[in-house]
Design an enzyme around this catalytic site. Structure first.
Site: not given
Length: 308
Positions: A180, A229, A299
């Site tokens: 990520r 998310s 995130e």
């Protein structure tokens, strides 16, 4: 809330060849999926790559620069963003084409469109993009992934423009991808990418894309005002399970709520502020740390300043 000083007139005067659009004190709330946040001091929408290069090259170095895509993975704080926010438009940066096993895509193209274009050309390996609600630019910066695959698995090279206006091309290794994220120069604004898949049977590609879509529709609150998310999965753990175990399912702060459907999604129930959503996220992080000893990392990107 007071607006920022309008600097667009002097910027336009200093950049006579600029073709893109400059707006002062432009609200960003409608540009984010959460529908929250204050204004950008300057919002710039470049016409094309050359226009963006010219703008960055002439822009005073002391002005901060931020890039936003479709705002699917973003909290803009309520005080807004001093400096310049750049938003690439699909008109200048949204082309997607495929040939052989290669897909070329502009940074403003939706990830979903990359998957669809690949599928139409019988190129497999990019079905995971079908389940990512962002743009190619965000996928490059975040190493976006879903359903067991990531951007780094298919990227050949990415093109972008640095803060000084210079154009750069980065190969897969130059991107320094991590989970990520990427280690590429954070000042580079990505403008396009080249991906390589593999020739595959159309029926198999479509079946995989249907799986991806079904997973999203049955497991995620995609009809809500959300940001996707919220937290990265810690090594060996699922963020949603840690959040659920800490008793945070359905937790509220103001108009923000932890989704009942998927605990790693925060939603704006209607009247949330950026402060509500970020405070809820930090509350969840604190409860998970207290319950499991594990620290969750955001995130979702958070930019801007708190309201005075």
């Amino acid at each position: 809330m007071a607006d920022f000083p309008d600097i667009t007139v002097e910027l336009k005067a200093a950049m006579p060849r600029l073709r893109g659009r400059l707006l002062a004190n432009q609200s960003l709330a409608e540009l984010t999926w959460f529908r929250v946040g204050g204004p950008a001091q300057v919002l710039f929408t470049p016409s094309d790559e050359d226009d963006l290069s010219y703008f960055l090259g002439e822009l005073p170095q002391q002005l901060a620069v931020y890039i936003v895509g479709v705002g699917s993975n973003l909290i803009v704080r309520d005080g807004g963003i001093p400096g310049v926010v750049i938003r690439l438009s699909p008109r200048g940066f949204g082309e997607v084409s495929a040939a052989g096993d290669i897909v070329n895509a502009g940074a403003a193209a939706l990830d979903k469109r990359v998957a669809e274009t690949a599928a139409a050309a019988n190129i497999g390996g990019m079905e995971f993009f079908f389940g990512i609600p962002g743009t190619v630019g965000g996928a490059l910066r975040m190493n976006a992934g879903a359903n067991g695959a990531e951007t780094r698995d298919v990227l050949v090279e990415a093109s972008g423009i640095a803060r000084d206006g210079m154009k750069h091309t980065l190969g897969n290794a130059d991107m320094k991808f991590v989970y990520r994220g990427s280690g590429a120069d954070p000042s580079i604004i990505f403008t396009s990418a080249r991906f390589r898949g593999r020739v595959a049977a159309p029926k198999a590609i479509r079946a995989r894309m249907n799986e991806v879509q079904n997973h999203r529709e049955t497991a995620q609150p995609i009809r809500e005002k959300t940001g996707g998310s919220t937290f990265q999965n810690p090594p060996g753990h699922s963020a949603w399970k840690l959040i659920d175990a800490a008793g945070c399912r359905g937790l509220r702060v103001g108009g923000a709520q932890v989704s009942e459907m998927h605990c790693n999604f925060l939603i704006n129930t209607g009247a949330a502020t950026g402060h509500d959503i970020e405070t809820l996220g930090e509350t969840v992080r604190a409860r998970v740390k207290e319950n499991s000893g594990i620290e969750l990392h955001w995130e979702i990107k958070r930019i801007g300043i708190e309201r005075a």
